[in-house]
Enzyme design. Structure first.
Site, mmCIF file in Angstrom:
data_model
loop_
_atom_site.group_PDB
_atom_site.id
_atom_site.type_symbol
_atom_site.label_atom_id
_atom_site.label_comp_id
_atom_site.label_asym_id
_atom_site.label_seq_id
_atom_site.Cartn_x
_atom_site.Cartn_y
_atom_site.Cartn_z
ATOM 1 N N ASN A 104 0.869 -1.179 0.000
ATOM 2 C CA ASN A 104 0.000 0.000 0.000
ATOM 3 C C ASN A 104 0.906 1.229 0.000
ATOM 4 O O ASN A 104 1.482 1.571 1.030
ATOM 5 C CB ASN A 104 -0.893 -0.026 1.255
ATOM 6 C CG ASN A 104 -1.689 1.260 1.416
ATOM 7 O OD1 ASN A 104 -1.808 2.047 0.480
ATOM 8 N ND2 ASN A 104 -2.237 1.461 2.610
ATOM 9 N N TRP A 105 1.007 1.856 -1.167
ATOM 10 C CA TRP A 105 1.937 2.992 -1.294
ATOM 11 C C TRP A 105 1.370 4.253 -0.642
ATOM 12 O O TRP A 105 2.079 5.247 -0.535
ATOM 13 C CB TRP A 105 2.250 3.256 -2.762
ATOM 14 C CG TRP A 105 2.999 2.152 -3.462
ATOM 15 C CD1 TRP A 105 3.361 0.929 -2.955
ATOM 16 C CD2 TRP A 105 3.483 2.176 -4.813
ATOM 17 N NE1 TRP A 105 4.036 0.200 -3.890
ATOM 18 C CE2 TRP A 105 4.123 0.936 -5.055
ATOM 19 C CE3 TRP A 105 3.428 3.105 -5.849
ATOM 20 C CZ2 TRP A 105 4.705 0.621 -6.281
ATOM 21 C CZ3 TRP A 105 4.003 2.791 -7.070
ATOM 22 C CH2 TRP A 105 4.642 1.563 -7.275
ATOM 23 N N LYS A 106 0.109 4.234 -0.278
ATOM 24 C CA LYS A 106 -0.557 5.415 0.308
ATOM 25 C C LYS A 106 -0.349 6.625 -0.612
ATOM 26 O O LYS A 106 -0.245 6.462 -1.824
ATOM 27 C CB LYS A 106 -0.052 5.671 1.726
ATOM 28 C CG LYS A 106 -0.082 4.433 2.604
ATOM 29 C CD LYS A 106 0.076 4.768 4.063
ATOM 30 C CE LYS A 106 0.239 3.491 4.849
ATOM 31 N NZ LYS A 106 0.058 3.680 6.272
ATOM 32 N N HIS A 109 -9.484 0.990 4.893
ATOM 33 C CA HIS A 109 -8.207 1.218 5.593
ATOM 34 C C HIS A 109 -8.443 2.144 6.775
ATOM 35 O O HIS A 109 -9.266 3.066 6.706
ATOM 36 C CB HIS A 109 -7.185 1.815 4.619
ATOM 37 C CG HIS A 109 -5.797 1.821 5.169
ATOM 38 N ND1 HIS A 109 -5.368 2.742 6.098
ATOM 39 C CD2 HIS A 109 -4.747 0.980 4.957
ATOM 40 C CE1 HIS A 109 -4.107 2.483 6.410
ATOM 41 N NE2 HIS A 109 -3.706 1.417 5.735
ATOM 42 N N SER A 112 3.488 -2.097 10.356
ATOM 43 C CA SER A 112 4.943 -2.088 10.539
ATOM 44 C C SER A 112 5.595 -3.425 10.199
ATOM 45 O O SER A 112 6.521 -3.862 10.890
ATOM 46 C CB SER A 112 5.305 -1.644 11.966
ATOM 47 O OG SER A 112 4.870 -0.316 12.186
ATOM 48 N N GLY A 132 4.856 1.380 4.698
ATOM 49 C CA GLY A 132 6.167 2.011 4.534
ATOM 50 C C GLY A 132 7.195 1.158 3.811
ATOM 51 O O GLY A 132 7.886 1.642 2.902
#
Ligand code: PEP
Length: 252
Positions: free
Chosen positions: A9-11, A95, A213, A235
């Protein structure tokens, strides 16, 4: 045996050129594939271009959100049909950042899930408790409410086109991941609850990702838990080497 599924998920990160390079590096690093399902979920503006990068490879394309209508006067929104049109196979729905910053309720999430499935997308449905919920022993109650609301009127056949991502909110982007046992306990609860809602067979086949994380150094122990079938990675999905190391941790 359920196939592991690692999604990035690159956001709201990258620009078109580094998004394309990142996707190309993931494609190259993965080669002709593995026994892990892999997807990248870039921001909306880059989907069409990254669709060209991953086309014909073992990397699938996903979006990060959708609006539950096909077309119409919904300024700024993107429909599931549009996502299919540009080459998406998956869409992330519910999300915690959408729930927190954009007030997506379980009812709205449910409407999105139905619309996405109807358009032919596979859904990655996110659920997870806050730190307050966990501290006050409300984790299971919160997961229960999110599952019951988000999966309302979803059949076992439809569930087969879904993945659930258990993402404790306190672990997202914080560097504090759930322990493997905390993840396993939550995943086992989710599977039991889904069995009550959609039947044992559908729950047994359901892929449940852990998110929060996940990094190359903690991926293997999380992915080794019996009910942890993959990871939704934020991330660490922005660095091809880290993302590929997490994928490799899921290879059996
Ligand atoms: C996420 O955004 O879904 C996520 C799990 O982020 P991170 O891996 O950065 O915690």
């Amino acid at each position: 045996m359920r196939k592991k599924f690692i999604a990035g998920n690159w956001k709201m990160n990258t620009r078109s050129i580094d998004g394309e390079l990142l996707a190309a590096d993931v494609v190259k690093g993965l080669g002709s594939g593995s026994n892990v399902t892999v997807a990248v979920c870039p921001p909306f503006p880059f989907l069409a271009r990254i669709a060209q990068v991953v086309k014909g490879t073992s990397v699938a394309l996903g979006a990060q959100n959708c609006y539950p209508k096909d077309d119409g006067a919904f300024t700024g929104e993107v429909s599931p049909a549009m996502l299919v049109d540009v080459g998406c196979a998956y869409v992330i729905i519910g999300h915690s950042e959408r729930r927190q910053f954009f007030h997506d309720t379980n009812d709205f999430v449910n409407a999105k899930v139905h619309a996405a499935l109807k358009a032919g997308l596979q859904v990655i449905l996110c659920i997870g408790e806050t730190l307050d919920d966990r501290k006050s022993n409300r984790t299971e109650a919160v997961l229960d409410a999110q599952l019951t609301g988000s999966l309302a009127k979803i059949t076992s056949v439809e569930l087969a086109k879904m993945v659930i991502a258990y993402e404790p909110v306190w672990a997202i982007g914080t560097g504090v991941n759930a322990t493997p046992q905390q993840a396993q306990d939550a995943h086992a609860f989710v599977r039991r609850r889904v069995a009550q809602l959609c039947g044992d067979a559908a729950a047994h086949a359901l892929v449940i990702q852990y998110g929060g994380s996940v990094k190359p150094d903690n991926a293997a122990t999380l992915l080794n838990q019996p009910d942890v079938d993959g990871a939704l990675v934020g991330g660490a999905s922005l660095k091809a080497d880290d993302f590929l190391a997490i994928v490799r941790a899921g290879v059996r």
